[in-house]
Scaffold this active site. Sequence first.
Site, short mmCIF file in Angstrom:
data_model
loop_
_atom_site.label_atom_id
_atom_site.label_comp_id
_atom_site.label_asym_id
_atom_site.label_seq_id
_atom_site.Cartn_x
_atom_site.Cartn_y
_atom_site.Cartn_z
N HIS B 134 1.83 -5.83 -4.66
CA HIS B 134 1.82 -4.66 -3.79
C HIS B 134 0.39 -4.30 -3.41
O HIS B 134 -0.56 -4.77 -4.03
CB HIS B 134 2.46 -3.45 -4.50
CG HIS B 134 3.95 -3.51 -4.58
ND1 HIS B 134 4.63 -4.21 -5.56
CD2 HIS B 134 4.91 -2.97 -3.78
CE1 HIS B 134 5.94 -4.08 -5.37
NE2 HIS B 134 6.14 -3.34 -4.30
N LYS B 138 -0.59 1.67 -4.70
CA LYS B 138 0.67 1.93 -5.42
C LYS B 138 0.36 2.54 -6.79
O LYS B 138 -0.54 2.09 -7.48
CB LYS B 138 1.45 0.63 -5.59
CG LYS B 138 2.83 0.82 -6.21
CD LYS B 138 3.63 -0.50 -6.17
CE LYS B 138 4.98 -0.35 -6.83
NZ LYS B 138 5.83 0.69 -6.22
#
Lengths: 248, 248, 248, 248
Positions: B134, B138
């Site tokens: 990601h 995040k």
Amino acid sequence: MAIKVGILGAKGRVGRAIVEGVSAADDLELVAEVDRGDSLDKLVDSGAEVVVDFTQPGAVMDNLEFCVGHGIHCVVGTTGFDEQRLDKVAEWASKDGAGHVLIAPNFAISAVLTMAFAAQAAKFFETAEVVEYHHPTKLDAPSGTAIHTAQGIARARAGAGMGEMPDATEQTLEGARGAVVDGVPVHAVRTRGMVAHEEVIFGAQGQSLTIRQDSYDRSSFVPGVLVGVRKIAEHAGLVVGLENYLDI
Amino acid sequence: MAIKVGILGAKGRVGRAIVEGVSAADDLELVAEVDRGDSLDKLVDSGAEVVVDFTQPGAVMDNLEFCVGHGIHCVVGTTGFDEQRLDKVAEWASKDGAGHVLIAPNFAISAVLTMAFAAQAAKFFETAEVVEYHHPTKLDAPSGTAIHTAQGIARARAGAGMGEMPDATEQTLEGARGAVVDGVPVHAVRTRGMVAHEEVIFGAQGQSLTIRQDSYDRSSFVPGVLVGVRKIAEHAGLVVGLENYLDI
Amino acid sequence: MAIKVGILGAKGRVGRAIVEGVSAADDLELVAEVDRGDSLDKLVDSGAEVVVDFTQPGAVMDNLEFCVGHGIHCVVGTTGFDEQRLDKVAEWASKDGAGHVLIAPNFAISAVLTMAFAAQAAKFFETAEVVEYHHPTKLDAPSGTAIHTAQGIARARAGAGMGEMPDATEQTLEGARGAVVDGVPVHAVRTRGMVAHEEVIFGAQGQSLTIRQDSYDRSSFVPGVLVGVRKIAEHAGLVVGLENYLDI
Amino acid sequence: MAIKVGILGAKGRVGRAIVEGVSAADDLELVAEVDRGDSLDKLVDSGAEVVVDFTQPGAVMDNLEFCVGHGIHCVVGTTGFDEQRLDKVAEWASKDGAGHVLIAPNFAISAVLTMAFAAQAAKFFETAEVVEYHHPTKLDAPSGTAIHTAQGIARARAGAGMGEMPDATEQTLEGARGAVVDGVPVHAVRTRGMVAHEEVIFGAQGQSLTIRQDSYDRSSFVPGVLVGVRKIAEHAGLVVGLENYLDI
């Protein structure tokens, strides 16, 4: 209680890998190794419940007739089965007390699952392509596995009423978009050092799903053979294709 | 005949993407767009057969009570459902003539299939690990999806009577082997430029199977929502999780 | 005119692979195979211009003193070189008419290039992480190669005045973000069936760059050894590390 | 001291992304935003040291003549430069006190590095193939970037005296082995959801090296433009191609 396993063609390269695999499994007991010149009676005498046959097209039918007739289940990786041969085996295997038979063209469980998952996923994605990677001494391109994978995707798309995939290509170099197998593009890469690898790439809005299978060496059929050995008692008659044993 | 679809939260970012998706589909007809301040009667008046709700935890229960009570099916991506809320919705949906309800925490079909295939494949492979990728903004690592994937693999392994995975590591740097979720290693990579990606890697003798999911942008929930809209008429009552609609 | 090559440790597993590699190369001529018990004079008598030494720490210093003293170049994959040994070899190799020496801890050219490219790319990307994949019988995690790769990236980042990588992680499971080597996260995956694989993932706005190396079998050092054999005449004295021969 | 930057075409989609990128960088100061209708004098008045031009073929020559003549460096992503235009710009840029010029067809640094590394790696590997992945609305296949990558590999192989790649394919479906660009196979995959991705796969005995570039969104040119802005003062005259700024 361990399943008693006999191996036909035990001294060949493939046979030896299976001997090793069976020997290493706690739930299996290797009771007979048979090779050219040995009597098949050895299988009966040893109490083998399942026999694995990776031999030759010239030998396999006699082996199967004998084993199935003696109620011994047969997991078969030998090639050369046409419709006529399959009918014969099915007939043998349908008799009372007959051994069960699994004949599979591909025991690499990662490859079998790739094909099965690809067929399941196909209807949810607008696009699907197959890329396979092999060593440059391979004679055919694309590989048989890649062609089967594409055919399975095509069948699933047709079954779901899906049409042609979108492809706006107007300006192209010949071959860039791959071979087209039942509407599914298939690309074959030939790379020194690689063994056998396949990738299926599905695309939908904002996302992709990739299923990839890598075979690193020629023993990759062993886990699939062991699945066959463990499950064959549950599958009466003749079954063609390991995927039918996988509960997926 | 096209399915008549109403959209709740139609003016939000997510809602607009769904409006676009429904409008572009030949087999669906967009009949109502409802947002904050609009009366829910619009849904009934327009003849909506299915409603899609991506709104707020504070609004969704009223929406569901109304729609289900009027026999309109509901595809729900709104968050905030605990056991108590689910029980309530199940009760509404169990009444005669009630609308059906699908509540799913994840509509990215590639992610849902990755989890489903991973659970199916798990019992055939000695090892399984999850790597997720990601963007570095995040807040949680690993992602919720990666944790669920690992839990599904762990359940499948336990169900098949598989023990711990082999791991000979003796000399290690802390963290190198990842976080362990129910016995399954999970690694979280944070890379600028990436969006949301997950890879499950299974290993067996001589081979590996990799299932990878890539989300490239935030509209990746749309295809899954459309699957829900198309199939909800076949699934009475309350269903939690898109995977139950996928016939896999 | 072919380069005349002698091989020390010719009967070992590694030696035999090098014998095969040299024999298959049109521009190299295999003139001597030496193993334990053979006299080193065989190398001189055969006119070997370059010798490849994959032997034992206990033998290599005598081999090098002899060869370098006789003006024969040495490509060395034997382990066990500390500062003291390297100083000694450098001294031998600095004499008039001495043979050149290349000592490299890693001859897998794909791994060496991965490290070199990673160091070059590092300064252009906000984030960098390393993921390595090996069989589950490996004792150390992460691998030495992965640690060296991370260190090279860290040095390049420091040299370019780059600070810490962005990472907003607040909520985490221990180990999820990997081991941290000089500020670079390194993840070690252990998968049955895999051999040795490394992936470096760089991220910048809207994009990523991935450099991946796969070793499929243990002969992967051969191409790098041949590069050493072909280029050693151009590199006088002692050189440590194949990357110095690659003109990159 | 921050470099003073002006942006031409500041209100276009690309221009706005560059405005954001420059504004976010500590070592750069945005001093002028110019768009259609604005006077170029704004650039001089604001003290811009470097100008970024992502405008139109019809405007760029006037912009460059003005800026270069005023000693302002120009980083140019505008298209439409033929030999004649490049000669003209080179002439302007060669004068005493002239601004420097960088014209690049591709500012995605991951793509530029992929091409550069591929050219460097090519001579060490027996085989090389290119696979590119784009959305299915792309008109050309393979992509221009993939073709350039293949050409760079082919040049490197020719320069190292390498012959044709090994390929034993005898039985094939048309297109399976891709398009052949100067002897290098190139495959184009079209997948819904993907943006722009390229993979170069090199193979040698027992190993492969894969260099992969992923563009996730259209802002991926920004980091490369900032590299250009930071380094242009060191590169007098006209330079074509960002790779010449990368010290690799």
